[in-house]
Design a protein around this motif. Sequence first.
Motif, PDB file in Angstrom:
ATOM      1  N   LEU A 232       0.844  -1.192   0.000  1.00 22.00           N
ATOM      2  CA  LEU A 232       0.000   0.000   0.000  1.00 22.00           C
ATOM      3  C   LEU A 232       0.879   1.241   0.000  1.00 22.00           C
ATOM      4  CD1 LEU A 232      -2.827  -0.809   2.597  1.00 22.00           C
ATOM      5  CD2 LEU A 232      -3.106  -0.467   0.144  1.00 22.00           C
TER       6      LEU A 232
ATOM      7  N   VAL B 218      -3.284   6.377  -0.120  1.00 25.27           N
ATOM      8  CA  VAL B 218      -4.332   6.203   0.888  1.00 25.27           C
ATOM      9  C   VAL B 218      -4.676   7.547   1.530  1.00 25.27           C
ATOM     10  CG1 VAL B 218      -5.001   4.970   2.981  1.00 25.27           C
ATOM     11  CG2 VAL B 218      -3.516   3.851   1.328  1.00 25.27           C
TER      12      VAL B 218
ATOM     13  N   GLU C 285      -8.159  -0.583   4.788  1.00 26.39           N
ATOM     14  CA  GLU C 285      -8.733   0.664   4.268  1.00 26.39           C
ATOM     15  C   GLU C 285     -10.159   0.856   4.765  1.00 26.39           C
ATOM     16  OE1 GLU C 285      -8.172   2.320   0.392  1.00 26.39           O
ATOM     17  OE2 GLU C 285      -6.602   0.886  -0.082  1.00 26.39           O
TER      18      GLU C 285
END
Length: 924
Positions: free
Chosen positions: A562, A567, A594
């Motif tokens: 990630l 994000v 998430e």
Amino acid sequence: MSHELPKAYDPSVIEERWAEYWVREHLFDVATPKGTNTDPQKFTMLLPPPNVTGRLHMGHMLNQTEMDILTRWHRMRGETAVWVPGTDHAGIATQMMVERQLKSEGKNRQQLGREAFVERVWEWKDVYGGAILDQMKRLGASVDWSREYFTMDDRLSVAVKECFVRLWEQGLIYRGAYIVNWDPAIQTAVSDLEVEHEERMGKIYHVRYPLADGTGSIVVATTRPETMLGDVAVAVNPDDERYKAVVGKMVRLPLSGVNNGPDREIPILADDWAKPEFGTGAVKVTPAHDPNDFVIGQRHGLPNLSILDEHANVSLPGSAYDGMERYAAREKIVEDLKEHGLLVDVKDHALSIGLSQRSGVVVEPRLSQQWFVKIQPLADKAIAAVRDGHIRFTPEMYAKTYFEWMNNIHDWCISRQLWWGHRIPAWHCAKCGEVTVARETPTTCRKCHSADLTQETDVLDTWFSSGLLPFTTFGWPGTDSGLTADLAAFYPTQLLVTGFDILFFWVARMIMLGCHFMLDVPMPDGSARTLADAVPFREVYIHALVRDAERQKMSKTKGNVLDPIEVVEKYGTDAVRFTLASMASPGTDIAFSEGRTEGYRAFANKIWNAARFLFMQVDRAREAGYNVSMLASGAAPALPDETPLETRWIFGRLNAVCAEVDRALADYRFDEAAAAVYQFFWGEFCDWYLELVKLRLEFGEGHEKNAATAVSLASLVAVFEAALRLLSPFMPFLTEELWHALYEGKAPAKSIALTRYPRAEDFAADEASVAAMTTLQELIVTVRALRKELGVPEKEAAPIQLHADNRVIALADANADMLAKMARVASVEFASEPLTGAGTRSTVNFDVAVVYERQIDVAAERERLTKELAKLEKGLTAAEKQLGNEAFMAKAPAHIVEGLRKQSAETKMLHEKARAALEALPSA
């Protein structure tokens, strides 16, 4: 700034603005104190310097989130908080990056020459280096940017040179031939810590070595037949009866002849290293290509014959294998041994293969001239520092790991065959071979006075310079004594937050070097420094790994990495920070989700909407003539006797949650601290207090100004302001925006981060009010559940019956307005006897029943149930058809079959309930 807030919370709008503001205003810079400063109220911390080639990953974000939370918390507690940022020059990684760039241009560093290549690396660093620090700025890390360093800054380079020279002068640095882990891809030595071992299936070869006198042969076992070209002996165990008769004899080394000459002859010797149970019990001795063989060679005075060059190619002029790559040479040698009838056997054999972390290739044990640091007495001081409690590890288990490694530590190879890095300050005399180590470039040899001097080409291991950072970043060596104003004020640092993976690379070396060099630096008052004050930090907190949602380690190979920046752009920095904090506890890895981050994005939105409601009430109060100029002072207002229960309760809860957050952060329980703040802000403030306080905030026509309304409004603002400060270390952007808006551009400080962290003693502990409110909440929640079960329309009020002791009855009676608002209670009938039957619930404190007779449309309900039965019957038919299909049942996986059976049983149960409900309906 006014109370006007956009309707929707959009982190992308506010975060970049505040991040730039914090840096532009130098809000977190700390000036060097004048004179000596021994104030114990300080919190100093060093950022583990990321590589100058680096980009932010989830491990960085966890590390920096935890460090930022702690720094902001300590700063708001009134301590002098200094968080020092910087980057590491990352010798190997950066050189590889620039060499790759040169290769794309059809060039290499040899063509440029050392000086031009180093210049090219500096150019690359100026353009691309430090991107990770720019990302830190964007994410709001509250570091002191005025103290930013780079490990090859001029100031730090002088300190690194000084440390090297002093260690040399103290006899703690030496140069010698030793077996090192050689990376043939980047052609440099790498430390033991930079080698990852991987279990692979290989081969063990049994090779016949003929005795030189023609009386027979001896069979040796080896896993690396290509290195036999460098054999100088065969070793057997002195107690092995099979070989006692041949000890001292010579053997002819197969395939070792050069230029068509005869094979070399080497001796058979006795050594305890040879194990009778391994292979044939006889082993080849190759001192230049095996660390154990090197020790055997030293014991027996054997020569060192290097047969592989820096590329791991055979380097034996005149040999049939000269110039061959090591594995190609292995294949050819095995083939030739077989052809000569000397290959006795080949067996599968599990091997532990060493791989370079830097390039991923198999490292080659290689004898070379390197520079080493003698670990003693450095290690003893470092062990004592932890053993005697001067440094504390959290989790404690890492202290045991530290001791195990430190008690078995070897001398440290600090030289690297690179061009980028701190060049070793040593000069070799071409005339007499003497080595001169000096702080400044010498003009003549110290021994023969020749001017023909050449500087050492190797550079220092990156970890050597980074191991000095706790004191070199604060100005060491400074004056003659070594003490500087910064060292006097900020050394030792209070805490190091880092990952397990650099416990030995960096943490242990900082402890060794700090304890060694700082013992010679006096205390600020001029007294001698003891080991307790020579340590580089008081505490080490080792954080866990960030894994994916399935708890798998993130890796590019798995495709589950990630990018934290992506994000952040999706959910906002605050939501990502809070996700990491909410899952961070000592010794527990984080399964990053998430979905959880989306939940904390909703949390931020909830707070935003609470602020909009509060600002609306303040504006209404002002229009109604209330004096609201001092409402946002942050101080808890004095509470008169008639203060409503919910206000006394919320201050009592604020008292408790402040104490809980302080305790949790002191113990590095970020998860517990985050949970306490979350529960208070969302659960108690937003879901309960905001709704209850609406009962008191009446500013419209017909409502005269009164003290209770003023107290409730002042309390609401004070609690919200304190809650923002409580949340600020975890969600700095959201809280900064709302705090400034609360003060309408007249805030008492330039940032919420520079205000006082709320403390338990700021708010009255009121156990009686908290207990009373807890009982009322239990009653309200129970009534809500009963209403839902009975199908009471949401907006319709219903009476309740209550059986309880006098305390609860009085509580319900006094807070009838609260029950009416929060549970739609029309009236309360107090029952003298316990309540039972349908529509009743019992707890330890009370029995309660909702008085409601449900009126239904029988025809409509019959139609609904008839449709539901038809739908369920269709599902049952389909399930029975599948479960009755023998071919399907034979092939379907067990979990599929089990799922179908479970679904069928549930459908059948629902069908029976629907049929019973239909039959129970009154006839038309």
